[in-house]
Structures are given as structure tokens and as C-alpha cells.
Design an enzyme around this catalytic site. Structure first.
Site, PDB file in Angstrom:
ATOM      1  N   HIS A 161       0.496  -0.972  -0.374  1.00 24.24           N
ATOM      2  CA  HIS A 161       0.297  -0.233   0.015  1.00 24.24           C
ATOM      3  C   HIS A 161       1.118   0.957  -0.133  1.00 24.24           C
ATOM      4  CE1 HIS A 161      -2.985   2.502   1.592  1.00 24.24           C
ATOM      5  NE2 HIS A 161      -4.085   1.761   0.555  1.00 24.24           N
TER       6      HIS A 161
ATOM      7  N   ASP B 168      -8.082  -5.737   0.519  1.00 27.45           N
ATOM      8  CA  ASP B 168      -8.319  -5.980  -0.208  1.00 27.45           C
ATOM      9  C   ASP B 168      -8.041  -7.907  -0.516  1.00 27.45           C
ATOM     10  OD1 ASP B 168     -10.058  -4.668  -2.117  1.00 27.45           O
ATOM     11  OD2 ASP B 168      -8.108  -2.958  -3.327  1.00 27.45           O
TER      12      ASP B 168
HETATM   13  N1  ACO Z   1       3.801  -7.625  -4.656  1.00 27.42           N
HETATM   14  C1  ACO Z   1       4.889  -7.514  -5.163  1.00 27.42           C
HETATM   15  N2  ACO Z   1       5.710  -6.115  -4.992  1.00 27.42           N
HETATM   16  C2  ACO Z   1       5.775  -4.925  -4.727  1.00 27.42           C
HETATM   17  C3  ACO Z   1       4.132  -5.488  -4.283  1.00 27.42           C
HETATM   18  C4  ACO Z   1       3.649  -6.351  -4.480  1.00 27.42           C
HETATM   19  N3  ACO Z   1       1.857  -6.428  -4.065  1.00 27.42           N
HETATM   20  N4  ACO Z   1       3.726  -3.942  -3.996  1.00 27.42           N
HETATM   21  C5  ACO Z   1       4.826  -3.499  -3.758  1.00 27.42           C
HETATM   22  N5  ACO Z   1       5.671  -4.205  -3.651  1.00 27.42           N
HETATM   23  C6  ACO Z   1       7.635  -4.036  -4.459  1.00 27.42           C
HETATM   24  C7  ACO Z   1       7.150  -2.788  -6.011  1.00 27.42           C
HETATM   25  O1  ACO Z   1       8.311  -3.459  -6.693  1.00 27.42           O
HETATM   26  C8  ACO Z   1       8.933  -2.430  -4.764  1.00 27.42           C
HETATM   27  O2  ACO Z   1      10.276  -3.023  -4.775  1.00 27.42           O
HETATM   28  P1  ACO Z   1      11.537  -1.862  -5.337  1.00 27.42           P
HETATM   29  O3  ACO Z   1      11.344  -0.931  -4.603  1.00 27.42           O
HETATM   30  O4  ACO Z   1      12.634  -3.511  -5.877  1.00 27.42           O
HETATM   31  O5  ACO Z   1      11.362  -1.671  -6.836  1.00 27.42           O
HETATM   32  C9  ACO Z   1       8.541  -1.350  -3.659  1.00 27.42           C
HETATM   33  O6  ACO Z   1       7.771  -2.952  -2.721  1.00 27.42           O
HETATM   34  C10 ACO Z   1       7.907  -0.773  -3.474  1.00 27.42           C
HETATM   35  O7  ACO Z   1       6.923  -0.537  -4.380  1.00 27.42           O
HETATM   36  P2  ACO Z   1       5.557   0.481  -4.792  1.00 27.42           P
HETATM   37  O8  ACO Z   1       5.095   0.240  -5.955  1.00 27.42           O
HETATM   38  O9  ACO Z   1       6.794   1.523  -4.528  1.00 27.42           O
HETATM   39  O10 ACO Z   1       4.944   1.155  -4.096  1.00 27.42           O
HETATM   40  P3  ACO Z   1       3.568   1.913  -4.125  1.00 27.42           P
HETATM   41  O11 ACO Z   1       3.330   2.806  -3.416  1.00 27.42           O
HETATM   42  O12 ACO Z   1       4.013   2.526  -5.341  1.00 27.42           O
HETATM   43  O13 ACO Z   1       2.807   1.231  -4.882  1.00 27.42           O
HETATM   44  C11 ACO Z   1       1.028  -0.154  -4.444  1.00 27.42           C
HETATM   45  C12 ACO Z   1       1.504   0.754  -3.487  1.00 27.42           C
HETATM   46  C13 ACO Z   1       0.446   0.398  -6.016  1.00 27.42           C
HETATM   47  C14 ACO Z   1      -0.656  -0.423  -4.064  1.00 27.42           C
HETATM   48  C15 ACO Z   1       1.656  -1.900  -4.634  1.00 27.42           C
HETATM   49  O14 ACO Z   1       1.317  -2.054  -3.839  1.00 27.42           O
HETATM   50  C16 ACO Z   1       0.916  -2.011  -5.682  1.00 27.42           C
HETATM   51  O15 ACO Z   1       0.288  -3.146  -6.395  1.00 27.42           O
HETATM   52  N6  ACO Z   1       0.008  -3.765  -4.868  1.00 27.42           N
HETATM   53  C17 ACO Z   1      -0.625  -4.411  -5.530  1.00 27.42           C
HETATM   54  C18 ACO Z   1      -2.349  -4.363  -5.778  1.00 27.42           C
HETATM   55  C19 ACO Z   1      -2.964  -4.249  -5.002  1.00 27.42           C
HETATM   56  O16 ACO Z   1      -3.321  -4.555  -3.568  1.00 27.42           O
HETATM   57  N7  ACO Z   1      -3.636  -3.072  -4.492  1.00 27.42           N
HETATM   58  C20 ACO Z   1      -4.117  -2.255  -3.831  1.00 27.42           C
HETATM   59  C21 ACO Z   1      -3.819  -1.141  -2.992  1.00 27.42           C
HETATM   60  S1  ACO Z   1      -5.365  -1.158  -2.214  1.00 27.42           S
HETATM   61  C22 ACO Z   1      -6.663  -0.200  -2.476  1.00 27.42           C
HETATM   62  O17 ACO Z   1      -6.855   0.288  -3.853  1.00 27.42           O
HETATM   63  C23 ACO Z   1      -8.044  -0.374  -1.856  1.00 27.42           C
END
Ligand code: ACO
Length: 436
Positions: A313, A371
Site C-alpha cells: 500500500h 483487498d
Molecule cells: N507484490 C510484490 N512486490 C510489491 C508489491 C506486491 N504487491 N507491492 C509493492 N511491491 C514492491 C515494488 O516492486 C517495489 O520494489 P522495489 O523497491 O524493489 O522496486 C517496492 O515493493 C515498493 O513498491 P511501490 O510500487 O514503489 O509502492 P507504491 O506505493 O508505488 O505502490 C501499490 C503501492 C500500487 C498498492 C502496490 O503495493 C501494488 O501494486 N500492490 C498490489 C495491488 C494492490 O493490492 N492494490 C490495492 C491497494 S489498496 C486499495 O486500493 C484499496
């Protein structure tokens, strides 16, 4: 917001004079550096794609402490609201700033209940869609179309219009979502029934048919109500910011909320519950719990493009408090329906356990979000996966409208207009076609 004694000074290595920037304090949370005059003073913008460090507004509605895993609506912890209040009390709180007393609750419930029907003509609009259209495509259209049916509440400068459009949106969203579902399965629409609760009425409109009586199961009703409460608001997330930006032009509330619905559809936002359940079903098909390790390896491999959906998140760098409540509801619903051995729930628990012990997730502070479990609950209730995001939109409508109305009432409100760092071609001349 309160001006802090603290001030920020921005200095430049090229000898340009440094500038002093005011700092403001909120009631809790990080202070903000006020950069509104930065361009006038320096000719420079700030650069912050994804709003990683930018507060786009002041707000008194929802507060998240991502490090503590805390979520407050108007100061009340989500755990207390989910346990002691129902969704309509939460709506009252978000919209008007206070939890209703008995008389206010009765009045608010009545107002919402008396607006649950939609203009009969909307059926014909809905019938223009293909039966296999995604419910979010239908919802984006239907919510936008409300402005064509309710002209008398589209003036955002009029407080009465804002209030009645808020009530209409909260009241009509369950009817529209249920209509979109009934249309997709080829069943007749079920009209709202005034003696049922908000959640009970929604369940009946979704699952009743004219051939038999529908009895609302109180455990499922409570679960549905909790899903609504947990999704009701989440401060300045992508869809809420979309609603604010769209509404900042002065457009009508129905159009602004339709923009929020469109934004919510994406898999990184509201579409994640659908994506999380699809992911669990895929792992189940691959071999279930035995394949969790292999799947986690794929998630950790950046080249695979696979994410653990329902994890991570932007704000929570600790357990999402809503995920805990949803896990509790998941157990209650599965027990009630005799599904306590549900393989997807077991798989989800195993996936969560392994991920929480794995360095990749620990280092990046990736925890389950709301979720991760909400899809399992909804699937058990009988809601098809494609409807999940539409139900999220239904629940988030109150948050969107509360935030929109807050923005319009804010004396500092301006049309939203981000700036850019231009990296395209510098000025050049158009050549005649033959010479290009
Ligand atoms: N699975 C694997 N790796 C992940 C995940 C995941 N679900 N989420 C983040 N990471 C990793 C990224 O690849 C990144 O790695 P790095 O530092 O080696 O490049 C690191 O963790 C940081 O993640 P970011 O993508 O920079 O975090 P950001 O804040 O931009 O993204 C997000 C947040 C979009 C929610 C992301 O965690 C994601 O895509 N999760 C899966 C989708 C999801 O469950 N979304 C629901 C959000 S809650 C809602 O809307 C109600």
C-alpha cells in the site's frame, strides 16, 4: 491549519537568493511546507510524480498513520466504527462530522431510504449496454447519467443541492449496482424495499427474484455492512483525488463521482480485490497450498511482472487495519455458510504467513491490504468477482462526496492545475510535407 514557528529555507547552489517557506501544522501527522509562492519567488516548480510528498489539500475527514497501521474517520478508529456503528451512521459521520444521535440516525436513514429508487428511465439507458459489459463500465456510465436525470441537484454552489445530491448518490448506488448485476445475469430488476437496512436492501436487490421470498441472513448482512464501512473513505487516494480534481472545475457532483468510479476501476486501486481473488484461484488451479513457495519466488523475481495482489500500500507500511477486520468477517461468513474449510481462505492464510516471514516483503514493509480478504468474503456471499469493484465504488461514494463537499466549502479551494517539467522538443518550424 496552524502556522508553525518553524520555517523552511530553500537555498540554491548557483548563488540565487534563498527563500523562506512557511510551515503549517495539522492536528496530527506530518507538517507541510507551503510552496504556493515558490514559482512567483523563484520561477521554479517542484517535481513530485505520484504525489509522494505533496499534500494537495487540507482535510478534516480521514487520517491514516501508515507506520502505525491506524485509520481514523473524523477521529474515530476504524475498529470502533466497524464494531459499534453501522454504515449509515458512518456515512453521517463522514458527511456531517459527527456520529448521529438516535433522532439524527432515524432522520438520516429515512432520507436515504426515501431516495433509493432511480428514475424508471434509467432502466432503458442500462439496457443499451451489452449484457457482458464489465459492471464498472456500466457504473461509470450510470453514475454519469444521474446528472441527466436529477437536474435539480447539480449546482455545487448551492448547499441544498450538495446535500441532496449526497443523499441521492448514497441511496441510489446500491440500486444501480444491483441493477447492473441483474442485467448481466438476465434477471428482472428488484426494486428497493424500505423496511430493510441499507446492507439488507442491497443483498435483496442483488439476490431476490420474483418467484420466491428472500430472507436476509443477519450474518451476511453484517458482513456486507462491514465491507461498506471499511471502504467508506481513505483520505486522498487516487479516486478521491480524481473526484476533487474533477469537481474543482465546478462540474456537477454526479459527473465528479463518475470520474472517481472510472479511476477506482484500475487494478492498482479498486480493481485489486478482483485481481487478488483471481490470483488465489490461479494458484489453486496450479496446485494450491503446495505451490505457494513457487508463486512467492515468482513475485520476488522482478522480471516476472507478477505481484502479490492484495499486498502493499502506498501509505500503510504496517498491517492495514481494515485487513484484520476483513479477516475476522471472512471467518464469520465462512462459518455461517458452512465453508470453514474453504480452500481459497486456507491458501490466503498460508500466502500471508509465508509473505510476512519473507525478507523481500519484510524489507519493503509489504503487508496485506483490505483487498486480500474482501474477495473471499464476497465470493462466499455469492457475489461474482466482476462485481467486486462496483461494490467498492458503492461504499466509497460517501467518502468521495464528503471530500468533494469539503473541498467546495474550503475558502482556499481553487481549480486543480498541476504543472510539469517539459522534456519534449524545443520550438521548431513545420516543414512542408514533401521535405519531412
Ligand atoms: N507484490 C510484490 N512486490 C510489491 C508489491 C506486491 N504487491 N507491492 C509493492 N511491491 C514492491 C515494488 O516492486 C517495489 O520494489 P522495489 O523497491 O524493489 O522496486 C517496492 O515493493 C515498493 O513498491 P511501490 O510500487 O514503489 O509502492 P507504491 O506505493 O508505488 O505502490 C501499490 C503501492 C500500487 C498498492 C502496490 O503495493 C501494488 O501494486 N500492490 C498490489 C495491488 C494492490 O493490492 N492494490 C490495492 C491497494 S489498496 C486499495 O486500493 C484499496
Amino acid at each position: 491549519m496552524k502556522l508553525s514557528d518553524n520555517k523552511a529555507t530553500l537555498s540554491f547552489s548557483n548563488g540565487s537568493p534563498s527563500v523562506e517557506l512557511p510551515v503549517y501544522q495539522g492536528s496530527i501527522g506530518p507538517d507541510v511546507v507551503d510552496i504556493r509562492k515558490l514559482y512567483a519567488q523563484t520561477g521554479m516548480f517542484t517535481y513530485d510524480p505520484g504525489f509522494m510528498s505533496t499534500a494537495a489539500t487540507q482535510s478534516g475527514i480521514t487520517y491514516i498513520d501508515g507506520d502505525k497501521g491506524e485509520l481514523l474517520y473524523r477521529g474515530y478508529p476504524i475498529e470502533q466504527l466497524a464494531t459499534n456503528c453501522d454504515f449509515l451512521e458512518t456515512c453521517h459521520l463522514l458527511l456531517y462530522g459527527n456520529l448521529p444521535n438516535t433522532a439524527q440516525k432515524a432522520d438520516f436513514t429515512k432520507r436515504v431510504t426515501m431516495h433509493t429508487m432511480v428514475n424508471e428511465q434509467m432502466q432503458f439507458f442500462l439496457r443499451g449496454f451489452r449484457r457482458d459489459a464489465h459492471p464498472m463500465a456500466i457504473m461509470t456510465g450510470l453514475v454519469g447519467a444521474l446528472s441527466a436525470f436529477y437536474h435539480d441537484s447539480t449546482d455545487i454552489t448551492n448547499a441544498e443541492h450538495r446535500d441532496i445530491s449526497a443523499i441521492r448518490l448514497i441511496a441510489k448506488m446500491p440500486t444501480l449496482v444491483a441493477m447492473a448485476y441483474k442485467y448481466s445475469v438476465g434477471q428482472p430488476f428488484v426494486y428497493p424495499k424500505n423496511d430493510l437496512s441499507y446492507a439488507g436492501n442491497f443483498l435483496r436487490m442483488m439476490f431476490a427474484n420474483p418467484c420466491e421470498e428472500y430472507k436476509v441472513n443477519p450474518v451476511i448482512e453484517r458482513a456486507m455492512d462491514r465491507i461498506f464501512t471499511l471502504h467508506a473513505d481513505h483520505e486522498q487516494n487516487a479516486s478521491t483525488s480524481t473526484v476533487r480534481l474533477c469537481g474543482s472545475s465546478g462540474t456537477n457532483p454526479f459527473a465528479a463521482i463518475a470520474a472517481g468510479v472510472a479511476c477506482l476501476w484500475g487494478p492498482s486501486h479498486g480493481g485489486a480485490n478482483e485481481a487478488a481473488l483471481n490470483m488465489l484461484e490461479d494458484i489453486q488451479k496450479m496446485g494450491g497450498v503446495a505451490k505457494v513457495g513457487e508463486f512467492i519466488d515468482k513475485v520476488k523475481d522482478k522480471n516476472s511482472g507478477v505481484k502479490l495482489m492484495g499486498f502493499g500500500h502506498r501509505v500503510y507500511k504496517n498491517y492495514d487495519p481494515r485487513a484484520k477486520l476483513m479477516q475476522e468477517t471472512c471467518k464469520e461468513v465462512l462459518n455461517e455458510l458452512g465453508l470453514h474449510n474453504d480452500p481459497l481462505f486456507k491458501l490466503a492464510m498460508q500466502l500471508e504467513k509465508i509473505a510476512l516471514e519473507d525478507d523481500y516483503f519484510v524489507q519493503r514493509k509489504l503487508y496485506p491490504n483490505v483487498d486480500f480478504y474482501s474477495g473471499i468474503v464476497q465470493r462466499a456471499i455469492g457475489i461474482p468477482v466482476s462485481m467486486f469493484t462496483a461494490i467498492f465504488a458503492l461504499a466509497r461514494t460517501v467518502g468521495w462526496i464528503a471530500q468533494l463537499n469539503e473541498m467546495i466549502g474550503d475558502p482556499e479551494y481553487k481549480i486543480g492545475r498541476p504543472r510539469q517539467l517539459f522534456t519534449g522538443s524545443v520550438k521548431r518550424d513545420v516543414q512542408p510535407l514533401a521535405k519531412r
